[in-house]
Motif scaffolding. Structure first.
Motif, mmCIF file in Angstrom:
data_model
loop_
_atom_site.group_PDB
_atom_site.id
_atom_site.type_symbol
_atom_site.label_atom_id
_atom_site.label_comp_id
_atom_site.label_asym_id
_atom_site.label_seq_id
_atom_site.Cartn_x
_atom_site.Cartn_y
_atom_site.Cartn_z
ATOM 1 N N ASP A 68 3.428 0.185 -15.466
ATOM 2 C CA ASP A 68 2.572 1.104 -15.838
ATOM 3 C C ASP A 68 1.261 1.340 -14.944
ATOM 4 O O ASP A 68 1.345 1.127 -13.700
ATOM 5 N N ASP A 69 0.411 2.074 -15.192
ATOM 6 C CA ASP A 69 -0.730 2.750 -14.357
ATOM 7 C C ASP A 69 -1.919 2.070 -14.464
ATOM 8 O O ASP A 69 -3.196 2.632 -14.251
ATOM 9 N N LEU A 90 2.147 -9.812 -2.167
ATOM 10 C CA LEU A 90 1.579 -9.126 -3.178
ATOM 11 C C LEU A 90 2.429 -7.753 -3.203
ATOM 12 O O LEU A 90 1.998 -7.121 -2.053
ATOM 13 N N VAL A 91 3.108 -7.310 -3.941
ATOM 14 C CA VAL A 91 3.781 -5.918 -3.809
ATOM 15 C C VAL A 91 3.148 -5.118 -5.233
ATOM 16 O O VAL A 91 3.213 -5.690 -6.356
ATOM 17 N N ILE A 92 2.734 -4.012 -4.855
ATOM 18 C CA ILE A 92 1.939 -3.111 -6.030
ATOM 19 C C ILE A 92 2.576 -1.511 -5.838
ATOM 20 O O ILE A 92 2.602 -1.127 -4.748
ATOM 21 N N ARG A 93 2.975 -1.166 -6.886
ATOM 22 C CA ARG A 93 3.562 0.175 -7.031
ATOM 23 C C ARG A 93 2.451 0.916 -7.956
ATOM 24 O O ARG A 93 2.220 0.461 -8.968
ATOM 25 N N GLN A 94 1.888 1.740 -7.336
ATOM 26 C CA GLN A 94 0.816 2.564 -8.080
ATOM 27 C C GLN A 94 1.085 4.049 -7.882
ATOM 28 O O GLN A 94 1.590 4.617 -6.902
ATOM 29 N N PRO A 95 0.621 4.960 -8.858
ATOM 30 C CA PRO A 95 0.618 6.266 -8.561
ATOM 31 C C PRO A 95 0.226 6.827 -7.117
ATOM 32 O O PRO A 95 -1.002 6.359 -6.888
ATOM 33 N N GLU A 96 0.519 7.657 -6.600
ATOM 34 C CA GLU A 96 0.161 7.952 -5.164
ATOM 35 C C GLU A 96 -1.138 9.111 -5.608
ATOM 36 O O GLU A 96 -1.036 10.040 -5.981
ATOM 37 N N GLU A 98 -4.982 9.537 -3.383
ATOM 38 C CA GLU A 98 -5.827 9.042 -2.433
ATOM 39 C C GLU A 98 -7.035 8.211 -3.021
ATOM 40 O O GLU A 98 -7.498 7.240 -2.506
ATOM 41 N N SER A 99 -7.724 8.717 -3.866
ATOM 42 C CA SER A 99 -8.694 7.943 -4.477
ATOM 43 C C SER A 99 -8.368 6.585 -5.140
ATOM 44 O O SER A 99 -9.060 5.696 -5.083
ATOM 45 N N VAL A 100 -7.197 6.468 -5.880
ATOM 46 C CA VAL A 100 -6.646 5.376 -6.312
ATOM 47 C C VAL A 100 -6.263 4.385 -5.143
ATOM 48 O O VAL A 100 -6.620 3.089 -5.399
ATOM 49 N N THR A 101 -5.770 4.887 -3.999
ATOM 50 C CA THR A 101 -5.261 4.153 -3.112
ATOM 51 C C THR A 101 -6.436 3.392 -2.462
ATOM 52 O O THR A 101 -6.647 2.089 -1.961
ATOM 53 N N LYS A 102 -7.391 4.304 -2.317
ATOM 54 C CA LYS A 102 -8.722 3.784 -1.592
ATOM 55 C C LYS A 102 -9.535 2.583 -2.100
ATOM 56 O O LYS A 102 -9.842 1.849 -1.715
ATOM 57 N N LYS A 103 -9.634 2.952 -3.526
ATOM 58 C CA LYS A 103 -10.226 2.127 -4.428
ATOM 59 C C LYS A 103 -9.546 0.734 -4.512
ATOM 60 O O LYS A 103 -9.994 -0.436 -4.445
ATOM 61 N N LEU A 104 -8.198 0.830 -4.585
ATOM 62 C CA LEU A 104 -7.145 -0.325 -4.605
ATOM 63 C C LEU A 104 -7.256 -0.957 -3.087
ATOM 64 O O LEU A 104 -7.394 -2.489 -3.385
ATOM 65 N N ARG A 105 -7.258 -0.456 -2.038
ATOM 66 C CA ARG A 105 -7.234 -1.171 -0.909
ATOM 67 C C ARG A 105 -8.781 -1.990 -0.704
ATOM 68 O O ARG A 105 -8.642 -3.169 -0.476
ATOM 69 N N SER A 106 -9.830 -1.157 -1.208
ATOM 70 C CA SER A 106 -11.064 -1.904 -1.071
ATOM 71 C C SER A 106 -11.079 -3.172 -2.178
ATOM 72 O O SER A 106 -11.551 -4.183 -1.796
ATOM 73 N N ASN A 107 -10.286 -3.073 -3.166
ATOM 74 C CA ASN A 107 -10.591 -4.271 -4.104
ATOM 75 C C ASN A 107 -9.569 -5.222 -3.718
ATOM 76 O O ASN A 107 -9.795 -6.523 -3.736
ATOM 77 N N LEU A 108 -8.469 -4.988 -3.088
ATOM 78 C CA LEU A 108 -7.652 -5.965 -2.505
ATOM 79 C C LEU A 108 -8.523 -6.632 -1.404
ATOM 80 O O LEU A 108 -8.308 -8.031 -1.078
ATOM 81 N N VAL A 109 -9.044 -6.150 -0.402
ATOM 82 C CA VAL A 109 -9.763 -6.668 0.698
ATOM 83 C C VAL A 109 -10.888 -7.638 -0.038
ATOM 84 O O VAL A 109 -11.082 -8.933 0.585
ATOM 85 N N LEU A 110 -11.690 -7.051 -0.908
ATOM 86 C CA LEU A 110 -12.698 -8.037 -1.611
ATOM 87 C C LEU A 110 -11.956 -9.207 -2.205
ATOM 88 O O LEU A 110 -12.677 -10.231 -2.430
ATOM 89 N N SER A 111 -10.632 -9.119 -2.813
ATOM 90 C CA SER A 111 -10.195 -10.126 -3.372
ATOM 91 C C SER A 111 -9.570 -11.125 -2.248
ATOM 92 O O SER A 111 -8.885 -12.054 -2.924
ATOM 93 N N GLY A 112 -9.737 -11.111 -1.148
ATOM 94 C CA GLY A 112 -9.075 -11.785 -0.039
ATOM 95 C C GLY A 112 -7.627 -11.713 0.570
ATOM 96 O O GLY A 112 -7.082 -12.270 1.224
ATOM 97 N N PHE A 113 -7.147 -10.471 0.037
ATOM 98 C CA PHE A 113 -5.828 -10.013 0.893
ATOM 99 C C PHE A 113 -5.989 -9.395 2.205
ATOM 100 O O PHE A 113 -6.934 -8.745 2.408
#
Length: 176
Positions: A68-69, A90-96, A98-113
């Motif tokens: 799901d999304d 960690l493998v994540i499949r998300q709708p493509e 730019e805004s979702v990917t940018k926010k997700l990347r930021s959250n991944l870094v903040l979470s320690g990935f």
């Protein structure tokens, strides 16, 4: 998904509220076949992950976003990081998007990935609408949570004598 798993690994498959039960069952069975009898596949609802009793550093590979999304915030991603082994995937499949990917990347870094990469984009059909999804792959750091290592400060041994560094004889700052 099979390219991300190896025999004997512990796999976490996270599902959401709109997950197709048959697809989830088929995916879990395929993963069980891939890891063999020496590995494990754990299937967990995304809303119940924090209440689950997974111990620290138990999971080798976690898959999220395949069904799901849902949007993943830092507390959820931090919980995934806690249960992944050092250098866990960690493998994540998300709708493509730019805004979702940018926010997700930021959250991944903040979470320690670390080492966040987009493996590939996929195109599929959702009814009559063409959809594009991105598969992001990232890792936990290669050290254990709470680990310690001594830090070496070579410059402390190169203290100045007569205004010059003992190792290089420069007058400037102490060398490393």
């Amino acid at each position: 998904m099979e390219k991300h798993v190896k025999t004997g690994q512990n796999i976490l498959l996270v599902w959401g509220s709109r997950t197709n039960a048959e697809f989830l069952k088929e995916t879990a069975e395929k993963l069980r076949s891939d890891v063999g009898s020496s590995g494990n596949v754990f299937v967990e609802n995304s809303s119940m992950l924090k209440e689950s009793s997974y111990s620290n550093e138990k999971i080798d590979v976690a898959f999220i976003g395949f069904f799901d999304d849902e949007r993943y915030e830092t507390d959820f991603l931090g919980e995934i990081a806690r249960i992944l082994v050092p250098n866990g995937k960690l493998v994540i499949r998300q709708p493509e998007s730019e805004s979702v990917t940018k926010k997700l990347r930021s959250n991944l870094v903040l979470s320690g990935f670390v080492n966040i990469s987009t493996e590939h984009a996929l195109t599929g059909q959702n009814g009559s609408i063409e959809t594009r999804t991105s598969e992001l792959v990232c890792f936990t750091p290669e050290f254990r949570i709470g680990s310690a290592a001594p830090l070496k400060f070579n410059s402390l041994n190169n203290t100045k004598k007569n205004g010059k560094c003992r190792s290089c004889q420069s007058v400037g700052p102490i060398c490393d």
